[in-house]
Write an enzyme that holds these catalytic residues in place. Sequence first.
Site, mmCIF file in Angstrom:
data_model
loop_
_atom_site.group_PDB
_atom_site.id
_atom_site.type_symbol
_atom_site.label_atom_id
_atom_site.label_comp_id
_atom_site.label_asym_id
_atom_site.label_seq_id
_atom_site.Cartn_x
_atom_site.Cartn_y
_atom_site.Cartn_z
ATOM 1 C CG HIS A 35 -29.302 14.057 -78.201
ATOM 2 N ND1 HIS A 35 -28.601 14.334 -79.351
ATOM 3 C CD2 HIS A 35 -28.818 14.895 -77.255
ATOM 4 C CE1 HIS A 35 -27.717 15.297 -79.099
ATOM 5 N NE2 HIS A 35 -27.830 15.651 -77.838
ATOM 6 C CG HIS A 41 -23.579 6.172 -74.672
ATOM 7 N ND1 HIS A 41 -23.620 5.588 -75.926
ATOM 8 C CD2 HIS A 41 -24.542 5.544 -73.950
ATOM 9 C CE1 HIS A 41 -24.564 4.663 -75.948
ATOM 10 N NE2 HIS A 41 -25.128 4.614 -74.759
ATOM 11 C CD GLU A 43 -21.107 3.876 -79.155
ATOM 12 O OE1 GLU A 43 -20.611 4.963 -79.547
ATOM 13 O OE2 GLU A 43 -21.982 3.813 -78.261
ATOM 14 C CG HIS A 95 -15.473 5.276 -77.822
ATOM 15 N ND1 HIS A 95 -16.115 6.248 -78.555
ATOM 16 C CD2 HIS A 95 -14.233 5.771 -77.550
ATOM 17 C CE1 HIS A 95 -15.312 7.300 -78.705
ATOM 18 N NE2 HIS A 95 -14.173 7.021 -78.102
#
Length: 439
Positions: A292, A335, A341, A365
Amino acid sequence: MTGLQYMSGFGNEHVSEDPRCPGALPEGQNNPQVCPYGLYAEQLSGSAFTCPRPTNKRSWLYRILPSVCHKPFEPLNEGHLTHNWDEVEPDPNQLRWRPFEIPKAPQNKVDFVSGLHTLCGAGEPRGRNGIAIHIFVCNTSMLNRCLYNSDGDFLIVPQQGKLLITTEFGKMLVEPNEICVIQQGMRFNVEVFGETRGYILEVYGAHFELPDLGPIGANGLANPRDFLVPVAWYEDCQVPGGYTVISKYQGKLFAAQQDFSPFNVVAWHGNYTPYKYHLEKFMVINSVAFDHADPSIFTVLTAKSTRLGVALADFVIFPPRWGVANNTFRPPYYHRNCMSEFMGLIKGHYEAKEEGFQPGGASLHSMMTPHGPDAECFEKASKAKLEPERVAEGTMAFMFESSLSLAITKWGLQTSKRLDKNYYKCWEPLKSHFNSKRK
């Protein structure tokens, strides 16, 4: 509405005058002794006078009456805005909200201002450093009243229902899958056409910018020419019952009365304007080999902090795109992040959690709180045949990411009654696949 016109370009020096008054802009100077048509000259400054030229923001407005003509401001007890981040105890858990409920009309008429609810945030507007995230739910238009934000900039993301926004610079029609930014101090009115819902990212002390592209080069992500600015439009009307000007000041609302429309700007010029952008215009960049690229490659706009390379807030989208990475777990990775977030969903199904995360809902989050794909997504993606595939077709998810540790309001945790207390269960079915005898 279909006849609205715009000028293009992010941060450009724009010039506009209502065609009903040709030549309304003074020639060769900003503040003549007598303005054309008997107008008043008024400067709107979005930065300190002494800022370097690349960051200096201001516009000159030529209006029928100056904005100073109003009665004193009085406190307005309306809406559910706050910057009190100590209402409830901190909550480091993964949080998800079901779609926020829109009041039903005509039993309960709610316009844009009265439908504002602060969900979370950090920092303080008086210190000019921080952010707030608000939800708006409304079902009726603002009538003879407008709002301006003394604290910072609003980035508005409509999720359901279109917004006809009248500003001092002109009109913008903003529909789901578009965003708009109303910068500090700009007066605006919101007209809606039924049940309407969306999200707002507010930043104190910084303006939104296009992210630097670095080795990407000169082109890509959100291109400057795709940002649209309204053209001058004015109304010269008296409001016998009074026009209400609402100021968001130090986190609270205040109202002042005047007897004329504030949208009386016949012409203007400058680089400090409202603007809108269609998210389908975003030029997506993605991995074409393996692994990614980090989600920062999906940044549309950023508000920089005082620390180099660290955002006060980023606006990031996850648009339809191709997934072609080989030998790769293609959904978002698991993560833990030094950033906060906040995610919302405009339409469709987010790839990492196709169930539970719904349009009009949200998730948060928090800093260093672990998150990632749910169990169903992990199992499916781990066994999928890796072929070129369209990802997020028919979907638009977004993220407000901040370097600040966000506190949740009492409305967010309790009063809204939309918190999904079973969110954590989506990871419970994850099982160990570890086998020490097989690599």
